[in-house]
Design an enzyme around this catalytic site. Structure first.
Site, PDB file in Angstrom:
ATOM      1  N   HIS A 179      -6.373   5.999  -8.457  1.00  0.00           N
ATOM      2  CA  HIS A 179      -5.609   4.789  -8.138  1.00  0.00           C
ATOM      3  C   HIS A 179      -6.371   3.543  -8.600  1.00  0.00           C
ATOM      4  CE1 HIS A 179      -3.468   1.837  -5.607  1.00  0.00           C
ATOM      5  NE2 HIS A 179      -2.498   2.728  -5.567  1.00  0.00           N
TER       6      HIS A 179
ATOM      7  N   ASP B 129       3.891   2.456  -0.397  1.00  0.00           N
ATOM      8  CA  ASP B 129       4.841   1.673   0.395  1.00  0.00           C
ATOM      9  C   ASP B 129       4.654   0.197   0.076  1.00  0.00           C
ATOM     10  OD1 ASP B 129       2.471   1.278   1.789  1.00  0.00           O
ATOM     11  OD2 ASP B 129       3.313   1.651   3.762  1.00  0.00           O
TER      12      ASP B 129
ATOM     13  N   PHE C 103       3.681  -2.760  -6.708  1.00  0.00           N
ATOM     14  CA  PHE C 103       2.573  -3.528  -7.266  1.00  0.00           C
ATOM     15  C   PHE C 103       2.894  -4.998  -7.535  1.00  0.00           C
ATOM     16  CE2 PHE C 103       1.471   0.872  -8.476  1.00  0.00           C
ATOM     17  CZ  PHE C 103       0.241   0.966  -7.838  1.00  0.00           C
TER      18      PHE C 103
ATOM     19  N   TYR D 114       3.896  -3.861   0.047  1.00  0.00           N
ATOM     20  CA  TYR D 114       2.876  -4.719   0.657  1.00  0.00           C
ATOM     21  C   TYR D 114       3.371  -5.136   2.035  1.00  0.00           C
ATOM     22  CZ  TYR D 114       1.039  -5.266  -4.119  1.00  0.00           C
ATOM     23  OH  TYR D 114       0.530  -5.043  -5.380  1.00  0.00           O
TER      24      TYR D 114
END
Length: 223
Positions: A186, A65, A78, A67
């Site tokens: 991740h 989701d 990102f 920031y």
């Protein structure tokens, strides 16, 4: 919520806009943006779709989701605006780019990736400020899962980069006979040392694209 979305994507996703979950989702998002601070800015909710048209996508990177820090979310995963400190996961992505390709990446705005065909899709497209995951389970996942499924079914020779267990679970939506699926832990500081570093996703993606006659992605600094 007014849906302003790139034409080719709108055509592909048209059936979704008439489904009951979409009406419920858009009502929820409209109310949230009216009553609380939310991320990203309303005009940027569908920015990933606008920057990478359906038929231009070559690489798909999946996030979770946006920031939830005000001013950080840009509408694609990102990326943060230039001048902002990169989030720790993005710093680790830059470190792996340098290790993998020997090129520098310090520019935090990833829109140049998107314009080259890197579809930077969050599974959930909105969030209440300072409340991570607050818009999960409201319908966004149904919508973005549909986008992934359509890419898998109606395109060929795409690269899907899935980082972390949340994204890796989406591989069920992707046909591995038609596409390359790259998985690893991740890039978060909590997991990057468990296999993200050294996974070489950027060179692997470019090698796959090159072998099929497509232009490669310039993952380094632009300009």
């Amino acid at each position: 919520m007014t849906v302003r979305i790139e034409a080719s994507w709108k055509e592909q996703l048209q059936e979704e806009f008439g489904k009951p979950y979409w009406e419920s989702l858009t009502g929820f998002v409209r109310d949230e943006y009216a009553s609380a601070q939310c991320c990203p800015a309303g005009r940027n909710i569908f920015r990933a779709f606008d920057l990478t048209p359906f038929h231009d996508a070559k690489v798909v990177i999946l996030g979770q989701d946006p920031y939830h820090t005000p001013g950080a979310a840009m509408g694609f995963c990102f990326s943060v605006p230039e001048g902002n400190r990169p989030q720790p996961s993005l710093q680790n992505i830059f470190q792996e780019i340098h290790s993998d390709l020997g090129v520098a990446r310090t520019q935090t705005d990833l829109s140049d990736w998107a314009s080259q065909g890197v579809f930077l899709l969050n599974s959930v497209l909105t969030v209440r400020a300072r409340a991570a995951g607050s818009h999960a389970g409201k319908g966004w996942e149904t919508f973005t899962d549909c986008a992934i499924r359509l890419l898998s079914e109606r395109r060929e020779n795409l690269v899907f980069i899935l980082w972390g267990s949340y994204a890796i679970a989406k591989r069920a939506l992707i046909d591995p006979r038609k596409h390359l699926i790259i998985t690893s832990p991740h890039p978060s500081p909590f997991s990057a040392h468990k296999g993200f570093f050294g996974s070489k996703p950027f060179s692997r993606a470019n090698d796959y694209l090159h072998a099929r006659g497509y232009s490669q992605i310039d993952w380094g600094n632009k300009g």
